[in-house]
Structure formats: structure tokens, C-alpha cells
Motif scaffolding. Structure first.
Motif, PDB file in Angstrom:
ATOM      1  N   GLN A  46       0.845  -1.197   0.000  1.00 27.43           N
ATOM      2  CA  GLN A  46       0.000   0.000   0.000  1.00 27.43           C
ATOM      3  C   GLN A  46       0.879   1.244   0.000  1.00 27.43           C
ATOM      4  N   GLU A  47       0.270   2.369  -0.374  1.00 28.77           N
ATOM      5  CA  GLU A  47       0.987   3.631  -0.343  1.00 28.77           C
ATOM      6  C   GLU A  47       1.099   4.103   1.106  1.00 28.77           C
ATOM      7  N   LEU A  48       2.275   4.565   1.464  1.00 23.24           N
ATOM      8  CA  LEU A  48       2.511   5.084   2.810  1.00 23.24           C
ATOM      9  C   LEU A  48       2.779   6.584   2.692  1.00 23.24           C
ATOM     10  N   THR A  49       1.992   7.379   3.398  1.00 20.32           N
ATOM     11  CA  THR A  49       2.142   8.827   3.282  1.00 20.32           C
ATOM     12  C   THR A  49       2.542   9.503   4.591  1.00 20.32           C
ATOM     13  N   LYS A  50       2.225   8.888   5.702  1.00 22.75           N
ATOM     14  CA  LYS A  50       2.536   9.490   7.003  1.00 22.75           C
ATOM     15  C   LYS A  50       3.808   8.865   7.579  1.00 22.75           C
ATOM     16  N   GLU A  51       4.605   9.696   8.241  1.00 26.16           N
ATOM     17  CA  GLU A  51       5.837   9.208   8.853  1.00 26.16           C
ATOM     18  C   GLU A  51       5.552   8.063   9.821  1.00 26.16           C
ATOM     19  N   SER A  52       4.480   8.158  10.585  1.00 21.20           N
ATOM     20  CA  SER A  52       4.154   7.101  11.546  1.00 21.20           C
ATOM     21  C   SER A  52       3.881   5.769  10.843  1.00 21.20           C
ATOM     22  N   GLU A  53       3.215   5.814   9.685  1.00 21.90           N
ATOM     23  CA  GLU A  53       2.945   4.592   8.911  1.00 21.90           C
ATOM     24  C   GLU A  53       4.247   4.006   8.371  1.00 21.90           C
ATOM     25  N   ILE A  54       5.095   4.870   7.868  1.00 25.61           N
ATOM     26  CA  ILE A  54       6.374   4.438   7.297  1.00 25.61           C
ATOM     27  C   ILE A  54       7.222   3.757   8.362  1.00 25.61           C
ATOM     28  N   LEU A  55       7.330   4.384   9.532  1.00 20.47           N
ATOM     29  CA  LEU A  55       8.147   3.809  10.608  1.00 20.47           C
ATOM     30  C   LEU A  55       7.529   2.533  11.171  1.00 20.47           C
ATOM     31  N   ALA A  56       6.201   2.424  11.141  1.00 18.93           N
ATOM     32  CA  ALA A  56       5.542   1.199  11.604  1.00 18.93           C
ATOM     33  C   ALA A  56       5.870   0.034  10.669  1.00 18.93           C
ATOM     34  N   VAL A  57       5.852   0.283   9.363  1.00 20.39           N
ATOM     35  CA  VAL A  57       6.208  -0.766   8.399  1.00 20.39           C
ATOM     36  C   VAL A  57       7.691  -1.117   8.544  1.00 20.39           C
ATOM     37  N   PHE A  58       8.521  -0.107   8.759  1.00 17.80           N
ATOM     38  CA  PHE A  58       9.942  -0.372   9.001  1.00 17.80           C
ATOM     39  C   PHE A  58      10.101  -1.301  10.207  1.00 17.80           C
ATOM     40  N   SER A  59       9.444  -0.963  11.306  1.00 21.81           N
ATOM     41  CA  SER A  59       9.554  -1.771  12.528  1.00 21.81           C
ATOM     42  C   SER A  59       9.074  -3.198  12.311  1.00 21.81           C
ATOM     43  N   ALA A  60       7.999  -3.354  11.554  1.00 22.09           N
ATOM     44  CA  ALA A  60       7.455  -4.690  11.289  1.00 22.09           C
ATOM     45  C   ALA A  60       8.412  -5.528  10.441  1.00 22.09           C
ATOM     46  N   ASN A  61       9.292  -4.869   9.700  1.00 21.88           N
ATOM     47  CA  ASN A  61      10.230  -5.566   8.813  1.00 21.88           C
ATOM     48  C   ASN A  61      11.679  -5.424   9.262  1.00 21.88           C
ATOM     49  N   ARG A  62      11.884  -4.945  10.484  1.00 17.28           N
ATOM     50  CA  ARG A  62      13.238  -4.664  10.982  1.00 17.28           C
ATOM     51  C   ARG A  62      14.161  -5.872  10.871  1.00 17.28           C
ATOM     52  N   PHE A  63      13.724  -7.032  11.281  1.00 20.84           N
ATOM     53  CA  PHE A  63      14.594  -8.213  11.266  1.00 20.84           C
ATOM     54  C   PHE A  63      15.084  -8.493   9.843  1.00 20.84           C
ATOM     55  N   ASP A  64      14.164  -8.498   8.880  1.00 24.68           N
ATOM     56  CA  ASP A  64      14.538  -8.748   7.484  1.00 24.68           C
ATOM     57  C   ASP A  64      15.476  -7.662   6.959  1.00 24.68           C
ATOM     58  N   LEU A  65      15.215  -6.418   7.318  1.00 28.27           N
ATOM     59  CA  LEU A  65      16.060  -5.315   6.870  1.00 28.27           C
ATOM     60  C   LEU A  65      17.469  -5.417   7.453  1.00 28.27           C
ATOM     61  N   GLU A  66      17.568  -5.796   8.714  1.00 30.77           N
ATOM     62  CA  GLU A  66      18.883  -5.956   9.324  1.00 30.77           C
ATOM     63  C   GLU A  66      19.644  -7.095   8.657  1.00 30.77           C
ATOM     64  N   GLU A  67      18.949  -8.179   8.324  1.00 30.47           N
ATOM     65  CA  GLU A  67      19.605  -9.291   7.625  1.00 30.47           C
ATOM     66  C   GLU A  67      20.097  -8.854   6.248  1.00 30.47           C
ATOM     67  N   LEU A  68      19.253  -8.126   5.507  1.00 34.71           N
ATOM     68  CA  LEU A  68      19.655  -7.620   4.191  1.00 34.71           C
ATOM     69  C   LEU A  68      20.855  -6.679   4.309  1.00 34.71           C
ATOM     70  N   ALA A  69      20.789  -5.760   5.252  1.00 39.39           N
ATOM     71  CA  ALA A  69      21.886  -4.810   5.458  1.00 39.39           C
ATOM     72  C   ALA A  69      23.164  -5.542   5.849  1.00 39.39           C
ATOM     73  N   GLU A  70      23.037  -6.539   6.700  1.00 42.41           N
ATOM     74  CA  GLU A  70      24.198  -7.321   7.125  1.00 42.41           C
ATOM     75  C   GLU A  70      24.866  -8.001   5.929  1.00 42.41           C
ATOM     76  N   GLU A  71      24.065  -8.605   5.061  1.00 38.14           N
ATOM     77  CA  GLU A  71      24.612  -9.253   3.857  1.00 38.14           C
ATOM     78  C   GLU A  71      25.326  -8.231   2.974  1.00 38.14           C
ATOM     79  N   LEU A  72      24.720  -7.061   2.802  1.00 36.15           N
ATOM     80  CA  LEU A  72      25.329  -6.024   1.967  1.00 36.15           C
ATOM     81  C   LEU A  72      26.630  -5.506   2.579  1.00 36.15           C
ATOM     82  N   ILE A  73      26.666  -5.363   3.897  1.00 33.62           N
ATOM     83  CA  ILE A  73      27.887  -4.923   4.588  1.00 33.62           C
ATOM     84  C   ILE A  73      28.980  -5.982   4.408  1.00 33.62           C
TER      85      ILE A  73
END
Length: 87
Positions: A46-73
Motif C-alpha cells: 500500500q501507499e505510505l504517506t505518514k511518517e508514523s505509517e512508514i516507521l511502523a512498516v519499518f519496525s514490522a520488517n526490521r529483522f529482514d532489513l537488518e539481515e539484508l543490510a548485514e549481507e550487503l555490509i
């Protein structure tokens, strides 16, 4: 998970970059990691327009994002500014 790379429980929305910043630390070096709004919107399906929505989706996907970032590092896939970009 590689314990040599640590992620702080910190994130911030950057309106200019249209991305969320979250820091990592490896061997004492601070690495700025970014995930694009586009990536987060794809995950949310879905489209995310509010900062609170964006950060909520980030938080819900934090584990996956950290794994992706770790691989890239580990692959040393830094941009020209020494940052990690997930988009």
C-alpha cells in the motif's frame, strides 16, 4: 547472524531522501543504512504517506532489513558515500 555487525534500535525518516535511516556498527565503524520508501511500500502492499505509517512498516520488517543490510555490509556493497542502500 554475524555478531560483528550490531544494529541500534534507532531509525529516522528522511523526507528529502524518501528513506528510513538505521545505523549499524562494524568493528567500531558507524555505517549508515537506508531503506527506500518504495521498498517499504512494496512490503506493505500500500501507499505510505505518514511518517508514523512508514516507521511502523519499518519496525514490522526490521529483522529482514537488518539481515539484508548485514549481507550487503559483508559483501562490501557500499555506495559512493560509504552507505548501505536497500531499495
Amino acid at each position: 547472524m554475524n555478531q560483528d555487525i550490531l544494529f541500534a534500535d534507532i531509525q529516522s525518516w528522511d523526507n528529502d531522501k524518501q528513506a528510513v535511516n538505521f545505523p549499524a556498527q562494524q568493528a567500531g565503524a558507524l555505517i549508515s543504512c537506508w531503506v527506500s520508501l518504495q521498498w517499504l511500500q512494496q512490503k506493505a502492499a500500500q501507499e505510505l504517506t505518514k511518517e508514523s505509517e512508514i516507521l511502523a512498516v519499518f519496525s514490522a520488517n526490521r529483522f529482514d532489513l537488518e539481515e539484508l543490510a548485514e549481507e550487503l555490509i559483508e559483501d562490501e556493497a557500499f555506495d559512493s558515500e560509504g552507505q548501505i542502500l536497500i531499495d
